[in-house]
Design an enzyme around this catalytic site. Sequence first.
Site, PDB file in Angstrom:
ATOM      1  N   GLU A  67       0.812  -1.221   0.000  1.00  0.00           N
ATOM      2  CA  GLU A  67       0.000   0.000   0.000  1.00  0.00           C
ATOM      3  C   GLU A  67       0.850   1.278   0.000  1.00  0.00           C
ATOM      4  O   GLU A  67       0.368   2.334   0.415  1.00  0.00           O
ATOM      5  CB  GLU A  67      -0.940  -0.005   1.206  1.00  0.00           C
ATOM      6  CG  GLU A  67      -1.977  -1.118   1.141  1.00  0.00           C
ATOM      7  CD  GLU A  67      -3.100  -0.887   2.122  1.00  0.00           C
ATOM      8  OE1 GLU A  67      -4.186  -0.475   1.686  1.00  0.00           O
ATOM      9  OE2 GLU A  67      -2.887  -1.105   3.330  1.00  0.00           O
ATOM     10  N   HIS A 124     -11.503  -0.922   6.435  1.00  0.00           N
ATOM     11  CA  HIS A 124     -10.066  -1.052   6.301  1.00  0.00           C
ATOM     12  C   HIS A 124      -9.284  -0.304   7.394  1.00  0.00           C
ATOM     13  O   HIS A 124      -8.520  -0.909   8.141  1.00  0.00           O
ATOM     14  CB  HIS A 124      -9.680  -0.536   4.903  1.00  0.00           C
ATOM     15  CG  HIS A 124      -8.236  -0.601   4.562  1.00  0.00           C
ATOM     16  ND1 HIS A 124      -7.779  -0.416   3.277  1.00  0.00           N
ATOM     17  CD2 HIS A 124      -7.120  -0.793   5.307  1.00  0.00           C
ATOM     18  CE1 HIS A 124      -6.471  -0.516   3.251  1.00  0.00           C
ATOM     19  NE2 HIS A 124      -6.048  -0.741   4.472  1.00  0.00           N
TER      20      HIS A 124
HETATM   21 ZN   LIG Z   1      -4.060  -0.900   4.943  1.00  0.00          ZN
END
Ligand SMILES: [Zn+2]
Length: 255
Positions: free
Chosen positions: A79, A170
């Site tokens: 990410e 998330h």
């Molecule tokens: Zn994350």
Amino acid sequence: MIPPLPKEELAELVTANHILSRLGVVDAFGHVSLRDPRHAHHFWMSRRVAPGLVGPEDVLPFDGDSNPLVADPPPVYAERFIHGEIYRRSPAVMSVVHSHAPPIIPFGAVPSVPLRPVFHMAGFLITNVPVFEIRDHAGTASDMLVRDRKLGAALADTLGDMPVVLMRGHGATIVGCSVRQAVFRAVYTISNATLQSEALRLGPPNYLTPEEARNAGAGNDKHIDRAWALWACGDNESLVAKPSSHKKLPRSAKQ
Ligand SMILES: [Zn+2]
């Protein structure tokens, strides 16, 4: 190849990793980065490792497209595009924290209850925190992670000029104009989420007005170093850049 990060900035970033881990903002997952103070399109972040275990040797540079800038790079965070795309969109942002802390999750999952400042230490939130809906950009079958530039840019757009963006199902991403401010905001975003959930159980909360929040946030910004000195206490003595008031007094001054 860009020159190494100055020792003080490197120490600050390593300490930030340890603080965020100790205070539960991150666990085995999550990350923090620093925009290169000399090359605005580059940033620095650890290789793929739990933040509590990060050492100076784990930190490496990334270019503006979130590619590692070293030959034969180690595995890096999937990410990392969160960081690269926020730095691209928002020139004032100097540090980014990404967290999956449990207290923030309900506020991304329940659209009718926005995260709002419920106490003065989270005044920087100002008003309703925006929520990133990954389904709007990746459909209904993504794995929820911000795995490419397109999703990173969409997240950066949702954040806009706010200090925090929630990510439905998330976590959250928090930004600051320094590593210390980003860490401070991350810690108190989690505290605010915990307190707001408690308040909601008692009844409708009386939130700070945007003016109260703005004033409280401005006041708190002057005292971030005090929090940092406490949170960094116990970190590797050789790594922590402590404020002058924490330097040992000369022998004559102790008497
Ligand atoms: Zn994350």
